[in-house]
Every structure is written in C-alpha cells, then in structure tokens.
Design an enzyme around this catalytic site. Structure first.
Site, PDB file in Angstrom:
ATOM      1  N   TYR A 143       0.867  -1.176   0.000  1.00 16.99           N
ATOM      2  CA  TYR A 143       0.000   0.000   0.000  1.00 16.99           C
ATOM      3  C   TYR A 143       0.905   1.227   0.000  1.00 16.99           C
ATOM      4  O   TYR A 143       1.452   1.610   1.024  1.00 16.99           O
ATOM      5  CB  TYR A 143      -0.920  -0.033   1.214  1.00 16.99           C
ATOM      6  CG  TYR A 143      -1.898   1.126   1.335  1.00 16.99           C
ATOM      7  CD1 TYR A 143      -2.141   2.012   0.295  1.00 16.99           C
ATOM      8  CD2 TYR A 143      -2.614   1.311   2.515  1.00 16.99           C
ATOM      9  CE1 TYR A 143      -3.042   3.048   0.427  1.00 16.99           C
ATOM     10  CE2 TYR A 143      -3.531   2.339   2.668  1.00 16.99           C
ATOM     11  CZ  TYR A 143      -3.740   3.206   1.613  1.00 16.99           C
ATOM     12  OH  TYR A 143      -4.642   4.236   1.756  1.00 16.99           O
TER      13      TYR A 143
ATOM     14  N   LYS B 236      -0.993  -1.228  -4.289  1.00 11.80           N
ATOM     15  CA  LYS B 236      -2.063  -0.222  -4.352  1.00 11.80           C
ATOM     16  C   LYS B 236      -1.361   1.118  -4.478  1.00 11.80           C
ATOM     17  O   LYS B 236      -0.743   1.602  -3.533  1.00 11.80           O
ATOM     18  CB  LYS B 236      -2.930  -0.276  -3.096  1.00 11.80           C
ATOM     19  CG  LYS B 236      -4.057   0.761  -3.083  1.00 11.80           C
ATOM     20  CD  LYS B 236      -4.913   0.609  -1.829  1.00 11.80           C
ATOM     21  CE  LYS B 236      -6.094   1.577  -1.899  1.00 11.80           C
ATOM     22  NZ  LYS B 236      -5.895   2.756  -1.046  1.00 11.80           N
TER      23      LYS B 236
END
Length: 289
Positions: free
Chosen positions: A133, A161
């Site tokens: 992330y 992400k």
C-alpha cells in the site's frame, strides 16, 4: 484479483464503538448495489489507524462473515508496529482473506532496507499474498521503480495499491513489472491510471459511486476514451463536492440516504454537522439518486 474494489467504510456509534449491523449493511451495499469485485478492508477509509488491534480483527471478522466468498477480500494489516501487522496478517489469513496488504511504515524516517525487512517479515509469517500500500502523501515514503522491484523479488508480494499522482512512475512500473498487480488508488485519476493499463482500482468513493468506477475502467480498457472521460468528469464533480463537504462524513451521510446505517466517524475525526448533512443530501440527489 483484478477489478474494482471498494475501500470499505466502517460504522461507529456515537460512543465510538463498532456498529456491527452497520458494517454488515455497508458490505452488502457494496456487493449488491455497487457490484464491486472485492473489498479492501481496514484501510484509511475504514478509519483503521484509530482502532485497537482487537477492533481491527473484529472488522475483518464481520466483513468476511457477511461477504463470505461472494467477492475477493483484501485485509490491510499495515501498522507502525510490525508485530501487530504480523498478528493481523495471521488473523486475516485464518479467516480466509484472499490477500493481505500493508501500508509502508510511517512517522519515523525508515530506510528502504528497514521497509523491505518490514514487508518480508509480514508476508513470510503467513501462507498468503501481499499487496504493498503505497500512499506517499500521507506516509512520506517515496519508492523508486528499482526499490519496488526489490520488494517484488519476494514472490509472495504480488502487487501494489498505487495511491500517488506520479504517472511517470506508474508507467515505468507497469512496463517493468507486467506480471504484478497494480491497483489505482486515486478515484479522481482513475481514467488516467486505466489508460496506463492498471489491473483495477481501490477507492473510497466506490462505496457510493461503484457503477461509474466500473464504467470508467471498462470503457478505458476498451479504448473508448471519450466516453470514459465524460463519466470521469461527472465522477470528479461528485468527488469535488464530497471533498468540499468532508470526505468520510459525507460518504456516510450518502449511504444513510440509501438506507445504510453507516453511522458516525471515529474520534478524533469529526462526524457530519447538521449543515453538512443537508449538503450531503443535496449531493446525493444531484449525483447519485
């Protein structure tokens, strides 16, 4: 694992306690009405970093129990405490989550070697897959194409992400790592990311704008850029209105307009004022209803 994922909201009562029924209703709304491919549970949108370890586990449990195997589930387990992250990774894996994700460690100025060790410690502790992330504007952690490549050397780290506006970096990563998953993380830039051939998107506004998100993604993939651009324009009008009124409180108010008990925000985050609730109703009627 590809497709459209809602960054799942969490529901809290006025005392700041998890509203289980509200969480269940948000999950069902995303599956049944937003028609998403999956849920990203325990991220920024879920107010995760204001929760205790046990509360994070409870959210994972509720989401999995309600969603079952209807959609893919990704558990965000990242924390500045790597041992909490490992504990959460084990819990989510035991529940049957399809993958885990972890935000880059923040606050302290960690070296890249420390960041790499953090990710390897987490994913090597479980029989699962991990999605990085990356959200530099909140964590202060920028990584290069080469550094992402070093993380990807662990075969259990399957993607990222990508919540950043650096589309040069995004393009370089797509070219360098064609077999890794790249999810767009900025809803308002989804078309630009889709043109660069991301594998999907994970967004907070998908809780109320999921069908448009899918349209943008699929039209872009089909080369219908003008059509996708018009939907992105409408989407960004919606996003601008939501941001001006308060991101998470407004999304929760819009869900309430649709009969979903999205509840309050977790302190110290403020919930919607009466004026903001009125404006949220107007936004709902103008852009969603």
């Amino acid at each position: 694992m590809k497709g459209i994922y809602s960054a799942l909201l969490a529901s809290f009562d006025e005392q700041g306690k998890i509203n289980e029924q509200g969480v269940r209703e948000i999950v069902r709304h995303n599956i049944d009405k937003m028609m998403v491919d999956g849920l990203y549970v325990g991220g920024s949108t879920g107010e995760n970093f204001m929760l205790s370890t046990e509360e994070k586990k409870q959210i994972f449990e509720i989401a999995k129990d309600e969603a079952g195997s209807e959609v893919k589930l990704i558990a965000q387990v990242g924390s500045i405490n790597v041992y909490e992250s490992i504990d959460l990774a084990k819990h989510a894996t035991a529940l049957g989550y399809d993958a885990i994700s972890a935000v880059t460690p923040f606050y302290y100025k960690f070296s890249f070697e420390e960041i790499k060790d953090y990710y390897n410690m987490i994913i090597d502790s479980v029989d699962n897959r991990l999605i990085i992330y990356s959200i530099p504007f909140l964590t202060g952690v920028d990584m290069s194409v080469e550094q992402f490549g070093e993380l990807f050397e662990n075969p259990k780290i399957i993607g990222v992400k990508f919540t950043a506006a650096d589309f040069f970096l995004l393009e370089r990563m797509r070219k360098a790592y064609p077999d890794k998953l790249i999810f767009a993380g900025f809803d308002e830039m989804m078309l630009s990311a889709a043109v660069l051939d991301v594998d999907g998107a994970i967004g907070s506004t998908f809780n109320v704008n999921g069908p448009r998100a899918r349209q943008i993604y699929e039209l872009a993939k089909a080369g219908k850029i003008e059509e996708a651009r018009e939907i992105q324009h409408t989407t960004n009008d919606l996003i601008a209105a939501i941001l001006d009124n308060g991101l998470y409180p407004t999304i929760k108010c819009i869900l309430e307009e649709q009969g979903v008990h999205a509840g309050c925000c977790r302190k110290p985050m403020a919930s919607a004022t009466p004026e903001a609730r009125i404006r949220a109703r107007e936004i709902y009627k103008q852009y969603i209803k």
